[in-house]
Design an enzyme around this catalytic site. Structure first.
Site, mmCIF file in Angstrom:
data_model
loop_
_atom_site.group_PDB
_atom_site.id
_atom_site.type_symbol
_atom_site.label_atom_id
_atom_site.label_comp_id
_atom_site.label_asym_id
_atom_site.label_seq_id
_atom_site.Cartn_x
_atom_site.Cartn_y
_atom_site.Cartn_z
ATOM 1 N N GLU A 159 -40.613 -1.399 -24.464
ATOM 2 C CA GLU A 159 -39.164 -1.415 -24.657
ATOM 3 C C GLU A 159 -38.447 -0.679 -23.527
ATOM 4 O OE1 GLU A 159 -38.275 0.070 -28.589
ATOM 5 O OE2 GLU A 159 -39.906 -1.097 -29.461
ATOM 6 N N TYR B 198 -47.606 2.063 -31.504
ATOM 7 C CA TYR B 198 -46.259 2.607 -31.421
ATOM 8 C C TYR B 198 -45.905 3.014 -29.984
ATOM 9 C CZ TYR B 198 -42.093 4.585 -33.666
ATOM 10 O OH TYR B 198 -40.813 4.846 -34.069
#
Length: 202
Positions: free
Chosen positions: A131, A124
């Site tokens: 990102e 995660y």
């Protein structure tokens, strides 16, 4: 997602480098990640018990990054940060869909359950880092080109600065990411502790 994983491995073996592997899986990534929009509908219709809000945020953020950032700003496609989130997404989804498949078959191996509720601890933050770094890399190109921006005056009397919007998107990760991360940690404690108790009772 297995198609994407195999594509990445084959491209790496052929090139001997992990740089710019995005181009080898661009089309399947766009197809499968866009298809994930159906997951929001499934939650809304009650087909799956997951939260509509959490699912919508996770799916929409990925679709946004796939199309509105990586696809739209060609210059970032060769960035290593793109590979970072693609690898994180791919491993996460292979595990998640395996979890769902074996659950439907009523034969869920403990290893897959453990992976589903453990590997996110690394994957995660890895995906989020990729990102954010990709959006950050896109900023100067967006500012220079004026991509998706609307300036006044115009007949709609409306202005929009995509550069500023991307910055706001990055800032939004600050309150949202910890909530999702700690939600998963809570789920991990609940699911795995219950499994351990059940195994001991047997």
């Amino acid at each position: 997602w297995l198609v994407i994983a195999v594509g990445l491995v084959r491209a790496y073996l052929a090139k001997g480098s992990y740089h710019s592997l995005y181009y080898s899986i661009e089309k399947p990534l766009k197809f499968f990640q866009t298809g994930a929009l159906l997951e929001i509908l499934h939650c809304a219709l009650g087909i799956v018990p997951s939260s509509v809000v959490l699912t919508a945020f996770q799916v929409m953020s990925r679709v946004f990054l796939t199309w509105a950032v990586t696809h739209s700003v060609k210059e970032v496609q060769s960035e290593d940060s793109v590979l970072l989130f693609v690898v994180a997404w791919t491993i996460t989804e292979i595990i998640r869909y395996s979890f769902y498949t074996f659950s439907l078959l009523n034969h869920l191996p403990y290893l897959i359950k453990w992976a589903r509720y453990t590997l996110f601890i690394v994957l995660y933050p890895m995906g989020v880092s990729g990102e954010l770094l990709t959006i950050y890399a896109a900023l100067p190109f967006v500012r220079q080109s004026g991509l998706y921006s609307i300036s006044l005056p115009n007949k709609y009397n409306f202005s929009f600065d995509y550069y500023t919007f991307l910055i706001l998107v990055m800032i939004s990760y600050i309150p949202i990411f910890p909530q999702l991360y700690f939600h998963m940690l809570h789920q991990r404690r609940k699911v795995l502790s219950h499994t351990e108790e059940h195994r001991k009772s047997e």
